[in-house]
Design a protein around this motif. Structure first.
Motif, PDB file in Angstrom:
ATOM      1  N   ARG A 132       0.838  -1.203   0.000  1.00 40.92           N
ATOM      2  CA  ARG A 132       0.000   0.000   0.000  1.00 40.92           C
ATOM      3  C   ARG A 132       0.878   1.260   0.000  1.00 40.92           C
ATOM      4  NH1 ARG A 132      -2.587   0.994   5.143  1.00 40.92           N
ATOM      5  NH2 ARG A 132      -2.866  -1.233   5.046  1.00 40.92           N
ATOM      6  N   LEU A 142       2.670   1.618  -3.447  1.00 42.49           N
ATOM      7  CA  LEU A 142       1.745   2.077  -4.488  1.00 42.49           C
ATOM      8  C   LEU A 142       1.432   3.560  -4.338  1.00 42.49           C
ATOM      9  CD1 LEU A 142      -0.731  -0.915  -4.775  1.00 42.49           C
ATOM     10  CD2 LEU A 142       0.904  -0.129  -6.511  1.00 42.49           C
ATOM     11  N   THR A 143       1.275   4.006  -3.114  1.00 44.50           N
ATOM     12  CA  THR A 143       1.002   5.424  -2.870  1.00 44.50           C
ATOM     13  C   THR A 143       2.176   6.282  -3.322  1.00 44.50           C
ATOM     14  OG1 THR A 143      -0.460   4.867  -1.025  1.00 44.50           O
ATOM     15  CG2 THR A 143       0.406   7.115  -1.095  1.00 44.50           C
ATOM     16  N   ILE A 169      -4.422   3.227  -9.421  1.00 44.23           N
ATOM     17  CA  ILE A 169      -3.359   2.837  -8.485  1.00 44.23           C
ATOM     18  C   ILE A 169      -3.666   3.395  -7.096  1.00 44.23           C
ATOM     19  CG2 ILE A 169      -0.908   3.099  -7.927  1.00 44.23           C
ATOM     20  CD1 ILE A 169      -0.424   3.160 -11.030  1.00 44.23           C
ATOM     21  N   ALA A 189      -4.381   1.227  -3.815  1.00 48.58           N
ATOM     22  CA  ALA A 189      -3.491   1.421  -2.667  1.00 48.58           C
ATOM     23  C   ALA A 189      -4.301   1.518  -1.375  1.00 48.58           C
ATOM     24  CB  ALA A 189      -2.633   2.669  -2.854  1.00 48.58           C
ATOM     25  N   LEU A 195      -6.282  -2.869  -1.334  1.00 49.41           N
ATOM     26  CA  LEU A 195      -5.659  -3.852  -2.222  1.00 49.41           C
ATOM     27  C   LEU A 195      -6.523  -5.077  -2.471  1.00 49.41           C
ATOM     28  CD1 LEU A 195      -1.997  -3.714  -0.926  1.00 49.41           C
ATOM     29  CD2 LEU A 195      -2.758  -3.174  -3.238  1.00 49.41           C
TER      30      LEU A 195
END
Length: 186
Positions: free
Chosen positions: A133, A136-137, A155, A159, A162
């Protein structure tokens, strides 16, 4: 301890490290650190050179001393937190890595390197979901890649969750997903 720190000697040692003469720099920094054990900047530079030489275990006490002291610039403090956290991770001291890097992210929330190393350490302690997470952030917020920019909203959405399996394209605020197949994910 009497006398003031020889900042010229410190600058010469740092220059040696920067010039690739790391062992010579290490010798000088260890000597300076022994003479001035309360100087956070010297401790930080000594930790850094040990890390650069692959002597991570030897770097740890210098990082700890640097962070416990005062007088580090914000950039050096950030670097010391990142250095210590990543060194703990390299040494397999994962809980300490998570604690150090989490503290660094709290202190420097905009630092993407701290967040990235924290994500790796989270993976190492079995918190892959949290690490993913976080990665992705960071990726969504920082990437300049045109392909990723086109999917930034997706995305960012994933994030946050998931495990989401029902992606509503209207939740993506016009991310340009028409025709990609993502608007039909069930």
């Amino acid at each position: 301890m009497t006398g003031s720190v020889d900042r010229d000697a410190l600058a010469r040692a740092v220059r040696l490290r920067e010039d690739g003469l790391r062992e010579e720099a290490r010798e000088q920094l260890v000597e300076l650190s022994a003479r001035f054990p309360d100087d956070a900047e010297i401790a930080y530079q000594t930790a850094w050179v040990h890390d650069a030489l692959g002597l991570e275990a030897d770097a740890v006490p210098y990082y700890v001393r640097a962070l416990a002291g005062s007088g580090l610039s914000a950039d050096d403090r950030r670097g010391a937190l990142l250095g210590l956290g990543s060194t703990y991770r390299t040494l397999g001291r994962y809980p300490e890595a998570v604690a150090t890097l989490s503290g660094g992210v709290t202190e420097f929330p905009e630092d993407d390197a701290l967040q990235t190393f924290l994500a790796m350490a989270l993976y190492n302690v079995g918190r892959a979901h949290d690490g993913m997470r976080l990665l992705l952030t960071v990726l969504a917020e920082t990437s300049g890649d045109a392909d990723l920019i086109a999917y930034r909203s997706a995305i960012e959405h994933y994030a946050k969750d998931l495990d989401a399996t029902d992606l509503n394209a209207t939740d993506l605020d016009g991310a340009g997903l028409d025709g990609t197949g993502l608007d039909a994910v069930e």
